[in-house]
Design an enzyme around this catalytic site. Structure first.
Site, PDB file in Angstrom:
ATOM      1  N   CYS A 340       0.838  -1.197   0.000  1.00  0.00           N
ATOM      2  CA  CYS A 340       0.000   0.000   0.000  1.00  0.00           C
ATOM      3  C   CYS A 340       0.879   1.255   0.000  1.00  0.00           C
ATOM      4  O   CYS A 340       1.572   1.517  -0.968  1.00  0.00           O
ATOM      5  CB  CYS A 340      -0.979  -0.038   1.169  1.00  0.00           C
ATOM      6  N   HIS A 456      -3.699  -5.683   1.278  1.00  0.00           N
ATOM      7  CA  HIS A 456      -3.477  -5.988   2.689  1.00  0.00           C
ATOM      8  C   HIS A 456      -3.930  -7.420   2.964  1.00  0.00           C
ATOM      9  O   HIS A 456      -4.902  -7.897   2.390  1.00  0.00           O
ATOM     10  CB  HIS A 456      -4.286  -5.037   3.574  1.00  0.00           C
TER      11      HIS A 456
END
Length: 523
Positions: A340, A456
């Site tokens: 991310c 994630h």
């Protein structure tokens, strides 16, 4: 068992932050679920950079997702209607019922009254859940006696009163001063609130609990409230906890020659550190959180976690001297992974034209030739697919979730993952694969030593995790480990909630609470 139209409620409030309310809530949820109740968790307002995406695509605190798992139900935004994600010491992004509502300075946020528009979604969410379940287990936030914020409180006593809940007060003996914590809290709340407190829990006890018998007698006599039990530390608990205790412990982990040594760079606004918990649970892995380049020395792979303030954390990383470390690590054949915000940092440039975080733009680390523009629209979605970066038609499966506000262009880099379904917007130019129902995520260098992704939770998938670890093992000259090793780690993690619930049941007297829930009245 009867199904009332409105649930009975137990609230877990604390004498301060990080006293263990989330975990005790999780344990009670699992015990009630095992006892046959239809039970759901609720936390009106949570402040955390560890978040999760529900099946419907809403963002909630990771702790509430864990509590939903304890209840045997899917997580839902109603379980955590307000999530505050800090962007600095005085500013946070506000998530309301799963979606971005606004970004506010703390002074402005806490200046609103309890009757503001933010308490309305709290009431709506609670009422929806309370009409579907028999029991609600409510988690408070911070201290139950925040006297300076009482008229603006959205999460403790207003919710207790709304739910007509009985309260369990949790104190943390590990910090010291547990008598002052508990007695001071009870002295600062109103008599009506005190009447709702049905029991006290002493949490995080170390040593022989029999030595605290005098303390139990003193608290009972001084307060008139029973001590439900003394809860000892439970070591090696493989649950995705919300606080940073595990991070602090893992800063002390020693690297070992015959292990895969992983360093996670410790950023000021690190988000979703739970991404690495499954890796840390592998028996052939030594995972350390590194606050300095020296602490990352000797790692086989260095991981850059997510960040809520990517440009600011990138500047911090540079100021600490990590940039030269990362370039030297790759030059010597080491691997660097970004997730991310960490993925964005690996690129050439990051731009924030709409001041989504702090505004402006900056040069990235230049380890991947990608560029990122931060966008106002946040993407929150569960995804699954296969890990292309591990190669071949037998690429292992991956599943996880997206939480980001950036559009990253690969500029010709190979992608890391092929994901199922339609690519979420905003995404820039669409990447076409051989299948119409697939899209691509992430980027990797030609030699495969540097790669990044927006996913994630990808290391929670055992086949993907073990395939990557075995690649590192072979590069290090170690034989590949059996895939069953990682599958066993996942089995241990799936059984951790019952292990924790057994621990809670063994040390706390929950009979009065169960009697209240089954028969009504007060505890």
């Amino acid at each position: 068992m009867p199904h009332p139209s409105r649930a009975k409620a137990i609230a877990i409030l604390g004498t301060g932050s990080d006293v263990g309310k989330s975990m005790i809530t999780s344990g009670l949820c699992r015990l009630l679920y095992r006892a046959g109740f239809r039970v759901a968790p609720f936390k009106a307002q949570n402040m955390s950079l560890n978040s999760f995406v529900t099946p419907e695509g809403g963002e909630i605190g990771r702790a509430q997702a864990l509590q939903a798992e304890a209840c045997g139900i899917p997580p839902h935004v109603d379980m955590n209607p307000i999530l505050l994600k800090p962007e600095s010491d005085s500013r946070a992004q506000i998530i309301v019922q799963g979606k971005v509502f606004a970004t506010r300075e703390a002074r402005a946020y806490f200046a609103r009254s309890r009757d503001s528009e933010l308490f309305q979604p709290v009431e709506r969410s609670y009422n929806r859940l309370a009409s579907q379940y028999e029991v609600m287990v409510i988690e408070g936030a911070g201290s139950a006696a925040e006297v300076n914020l009482r008229d603006r409180d959205l999460v403790n006593w207003p919710v207790v009163e709304m739910a007509d809940a009985q309260v369990v007060l949790v104190g943390d003996i590990d910090r010291g001063g547990v008598f002052a914590q508990i007695i001071g809290t009870l002295d600062l709340i109103t008599p009506e609130e005190r009447d709702r407190v049905c029991g006290i829990v002493i949490n995080k006890f170390r040593g022989d609990a029999a030595l605290f018998a005098d303390g139990v007698r003193f608290l009972t006599e001084r307060t008139g409230i029973p001590v439900l039990g003394i809860l000892p530390f439970l070591r090696d608990l493989a649950l995705d906890q919300e606080d940073s205790l595990d991070v602090d412990i893992r800063r002390q982990v020693a690297f070992q020659r015959d292990y895969i040594n992983l360093a996670v760079i410790l950023l000021p606004h690190m988000s979703n550190f739970t991404d690495f918990n499954a890796l840390a649970g592998e028996p052939d892995v030594a995972l350390r959180y590194a606050a300095t380049p020296e602490e990352a020395a000797g790692a086989d792979a260095i991981l850059l976690p997510g960040s809520k303030t990517t440009l600011a954390d990138l500047a911090y990383l540079r100021g600490k001297g990590f940039e030269s470390l990362l370039h030297g690590h790759v030059h010597r054949g080491g691997e660097v992974v970004g997730i991310c915000g960490g993925y964005q940092m690996l690129g050439r440039r990051i731009a924030d034209p709409d001041a989504v975080e702090s505004g402006g733009s900056g040069e990235g680390l230049g380890l991947l030739q990608v560029t990122t523009v931060l966008m106002r629209e946040k993407i929150t979605e569960q995804v699954e697919g296969r890990a292309l970066y591990l190669g071949g038609p037998a690429a292992p499966p991956v599943r996880g979730y997206l939480i980001h506000m950036g559009r990253t262009d690969r500029h010709g880099h190979r992608a890391c993952f092929e994901l199922q379904g339609k690519e979420p917007s905003p995404a820039g130019p669409r990447d076409v694969t051989e299948r119409d129902d697939a899209w691509l995520d992430g980027a990797m260098s030609d030699d495969g030593l540097v790669w990044g992704t927006y996913i994630h939770g990808l290391f929670d998938e055992p086949l993907c995790r073990r395939a990557w670890l075995n690649r590192l093992r072979i590069r290090k000259g170690l034989p590949a480990a059996d895939m069953a090793l990682s599958q066993q780690v996942n089995r241990q993690r799936s059984g951790a909630m019952d292990r924790w619930a057994d621990h809670v049941e063994r040390h706390l007297d929950l009979a009065p609470i169960l009697a209240f829930l089954r028969q009504g009245g007060t505890v």
